[in-house]
Design a protein around this motif. Sequence first.
Motif, short mmCIF file in Angstrom:
data_model
loop_
_atom_site.label_atom_id
_atom_site.label_comp_id
_atom_site.label_asym_id
_atom_site.label_seq_id
_atom_site.Cartn_x
_atom_site.Cartn_y
_atom_site.Cartn_z
N GLN A 1 0.83 -1.20 0.00
CA GLN A 1 0.00 0.00 0.00
C GLN A 1 0.86 1.25 0.00
OE1 GLN A 1 -3.29 0.16 -0.15
NE2 GLN A 1 -3.68 -2.01 -0.02
N ALA A 2 0.33 2.35 -0.54
CA ALA A 2 1.08 3.60 -0.63
C ALA A 2 1.52 4.07 0.76
CB ALA A 2 0.25 4.67 -1.31
N PHE A 3 0.61 4.02 1.75
CA PHE A 3 0.98 4.47 3.09
C PHE A 3 2.09 3.60 3.66
CE2 PHE A 3 0.79 4.15 7.69
CZ PHE A 3 1.03 5.47 8.03
N ASP A 4 2.02 2.30 3.45
CA ASP A 4 3.06 1.40 3.95
C ASP A 4 4.41 1.74 3.33
OD1 ASP A 4 1.20 0.02 5.49
OD2 ASP A 4 0.87 -1.51 3.94
N ARG A 5 4.41 2.05 2.06
CA ARG A 5 5.66 2.39 1.36
C ARG A 5 6.23 3.70 1.92
NH1 ARG A 5 10.04 2.52 -0.22
NH2 ARG A 5 10.71 2.80 -2.35
N ILE A 6 5.36 4.68 2.16
CA ILE A 6 5.80 5.96 2.73
C ILE A 6 6.34 5.74 4.14
CG2 ILE A 6 5.02 8.23 3.53
CD1 ILE A 6 3.00 8.14 1.15
N HIS A 7 5.64 4.95 4.94
CA HIS A 7 6.07 4.69 6.32
C HIS A 7 7.40 3.93 6.34
CE1 HIS A 7 5.58 4.42 10.62
NE2 HIS A 7 5.85 3.13 10.54
N GLU A 8 7.55 2.99 5.43
CA GLU A 8 8.80 2.23 5.35
C GLU A 8 9.98 3.16 5.07
OE1 GLU A 8 10.09 -0.14 1.66
OE2 GLU A 8 9.15 -1.63 2.97
N TYR A 9 9.79 4.09 4.14
CA TYR A 9 10.85 5.05 3.81
C TYR A 9 11.17 5.94 5.02
CZ TYR A 9 13.29 8.97 1.67
OH TYR A 9 14.22 9.94 1.40
N SER A 10 10.14 6.51 5.64
CA SER A 10 10.39 7.43 6.75
C SER A 10 10.99 6.71 7.95
CB SER A 10 9.11 8.17 7.14
OG SER A 10 8.10 7.28 7.47
N LYS A 11 10.62 5.46 8.16
CA LYS A 11 11.22 4.70 9.26
C LYS A 11 12.70 4.45 8.99
CE LYS A 11 10.73 0.82 12.32
NZ LYS A 11 12.04 1.10 12.81
N LEU A 12 13.04 4.15 7.75
CA LEU A 12 14.44 3.94 7.40
C LEU A 12 15.26 5.22 7.62
CD1 LEU A 12 16.47 1.89 6.43
CD2 LEU A 12 15.80 2.40 4.09
N VAL A 13 14.67 6.37 7.31
CA VAL A 13 15.34 7.65 7.60
C VAL A 13 15.56 7.77 9.11
CG1 VAL A 13 15.11 10.17 7.60
CG2 VAL A 13 14.46 8.86 5.57
N CYS A 14 14.52 7.53 9.89
CA CYS A 14 14.61 7.67 11.35
C CYS A 14 15.59 6.67 11.97
CB CYS A 14 13.24 7.52 11.98
SG CYS A 14 12.21 8.97 11.73
#
Length: 71
Positions: A2-15
Motif C-alpha cells: 500500500q502507498a501508506f506502507d511504502r511511505i512509512h517504510e521510507y520514513s522509518k528507514l530515515v529515522c
Amino acid sequence: MQAFDRIHEYSKLVCDQIRWEKAHEPVLKEIEAHITDQRDAYIEDGLETYEATECAIRQMGDPIMVGTQQT
C-alpha cells in the motif's frame, strides 16, 4: 504494498539513521507529510497512486543519506 506502507517504510528507514530517539516522531511525521503532499500533487497531475508515491519517495532521495544529513 500500500502507498501508506511504502511511505512509512521510507520514513522509518530515515529515522533509523537518527541516534536521538526523541527526534524520531517529529521527523517521521514531517517526512510522511512531505511525501504525501508531493504524492497528491503528482496524482493531481494524472499519475496513479502507486506511481505518484514512488516518484515522491524518489524525489526525497536515498533514505540513508537523508537520515544522516546534518543541518
